[in-house]
Design an enzyme around this catalytic site. Structure first.
Site, PDB file in Angstrom:
ATOM      1  CE  LYS A 185     -56.032  45.724 -19.737  1.00  0.00           C
ATOM      2  NZ  LYS A 185     -55.100  45.662 -20.843  1.00  0.00           N
ATOM      3  CG  ASP A 217     -53.559  43.820 -23.170  1.00  0.00           C
ATOM      4  OD1 ASP A 217     -52.665  43.382 -22.296  1.00  0.00           O
ATOM      5  OD2 ASP A 217     -53.821  44.981 -23.378  1.00  0.00           O
ATOM      6  CG  ASP A 241     -62.695  29.976 -18.647  1.00  0.00           C
ATOM      7  OD1 ASP A 241     -62.444  28.859 -19.218  1.00  0.00           O
ATOM      8  OD2 ASP A 241     -63.779  30.470 -18.374  1.00  0.00           O
TER       9      ASP A 241
END
Ligand code: NAD
Length: 359
Positions: A185, A217, A241
């Site tokens: 990110k 995303d 995760d």
């Protein structure tokens, strides 16, 4: 490992753990005949460790794991220990730290035999791995605090923590389709910017590997819309995760997926990605494929025996195709029936191979 006896520490764990471990070891025995020599050292871990020694990771269990070439773990935890002061899952964090297992590797594969279980209508086969940093990032960073008015978690990474896991991803890519996608990110997070800098340096050491990046995303969407474009996804702990569970979901078959956690030296740990499934324990219907696939992954990665791993994978595919599957995959076979069918396939394949060879 040629001419040596492989040392494997076996941690069967809790609830369905022992049921699927028995299946995995039966398949290991069948595929190994005269081809691979190993010795098993079995120890309590998780809830079983608490019951026998009062702690999830007893000293003898850890000492065996440290001296082994590989650790096979089934699954731990469950309602019996929900109120225990020292919960079984703590043992997982401890063993990862003690063995320095900083990279978690999860394959996402939708082979022809498994295509019908995917919730996605796939044209092309899917085969990628997620390499997730496992021992740092926001799950471990300090300060971590909470009071009535605020809470803090800390995402922290060092250059070395990023570099070592990046090397695992690039080395893995060299044995695959030579493509690494780093997921971050970087438009928001400082840690992601450090990841970009360090991973670009590692990428320079692997000129044959195509390297690109994706925001987390966008990657979450691509795992659904175009999963076939990935080969190796490299990412930090929390993103990994979440994405690795999303990736498991597109296979539609939680009970079939193995994983590997490794460090630089020392034993790697192989385990199914699911938990101990207390709701079906003792019924004899647990899907053993996740454990059997973990055994195959161990043979390929720790012991360099892709030949034996392939025999297992081909036998697993043939048994799935024949419809001998447990209820989680829509069938009515038991754990034992699936396991025996796979062992039968291994024997038949070997017999045919020997006959063809003789002719
Ligand atoms: P789970 O993964 O155990 O089960 C989720 C669902 O999937 C259940 O309906 C279960 O029956 C099914 N399932 C899982 N594995 C299966 C298999 N091999 N064959 C057929 N069906 C299967 O998750 P949960 O119920 O949330 O957790 C149970 C316990 O496991 C908890 O104590 C949890 O903390 C622990 N856990 C352990 C690990 C581990 O050992 N690494 C990982 C996750 C959860």
């Amino acid at each position: 490992m040629t001419n040596q006896v492989a040392k494997i520490t076996v941690l069967s764990g809790d609830y369905i753990g022992p049921e699927i471990m028995k299946a995995g070891l039966a398949v290991l025995k069948a595929v190994s005949q005269d081809q691979f020599h190993y010795q098993i050292d079995e120890h309590p871990f998780g809830g079983a460790g608490i019951d026998q020694f009062g702690v999830p990771l007893p000293d003898e269990t850890l000492s065996s794991a440290k001296q082994s070439d590989a650790v096979l773990l089934a699954a731990i935890g469950g309602p019996k220990w929900d109120d225990a002061p020292n919960r079984p899952e703590k043992g997982l964090l401890q063993i990862r730290q003690e063995l320095n297992l900083f990279a978690n590797i999860r394959p996402t594969s939708i082979r022809a035999a498994m295509q019908r279980y995917s919730p996605i209508k796939q044209v092309e086969p899917v085969n990628f791995v997620i390499v997730r940093e496992l021992t740092s990032g926001i799950y471990f960073g300090k300060p971590r605090e909470i009071d009535d008015t605020h809470a803090i978690d800390t995402m922290r990474y060092t250059v070395e923590e990023i570099r070592r896991v990046a090397r695992v991803a690039f080395e893995m890519a060299m044995k695959r389709k030579r493509h690494v996608t780093m997921v971050d990110k970087a438009n928001v997070l400082a840690t992601s910017n450090l990841w970009r800098r360090v991973v670009a340096e590692v990428a320079a050491d692997f000129p044959e590997v195509h390297y690109d990046t994706s925001y987390v995303d966008a990657a979450a969407m691509k795992i659904i819309s175009a999963p076939e474009q990935f080969d190796v996804i490299l990412t930090e702990n929390m993103f990994g995760d979440i994405l690795s569970d999303e990736a498991a979901e597109i296979t539609g078959s939680l009970g079939t997926i193995p994983s590997m956690s490794r460090g630089t030296d020392g034993p790697a740990l192989y385990e199914p990605i699911h938990g101990s499934a207390p709701d079906i324990a003792g019924k004899g219907i647990a899907n053993p494929l996740s454990m059997i696939n973990s055994v195959a992954m161990m043979l390929a990665h720790t012991f360099d025996r892709s030949d034996l791993a392939d025999q297992i994978s081909q036998s697993v595919d043939a048994v799935i195709d024949s419809g001998t599957v447990t209820p989680d995959l829509g069938g009515n076979a038991t754990t034992n029936q699936v396991t025996n069918a796979i062992i039968q396939q291994i024997y038949e394949r070997r017999h045919n191979y020997v006959e063809n060879d003789v002719r």
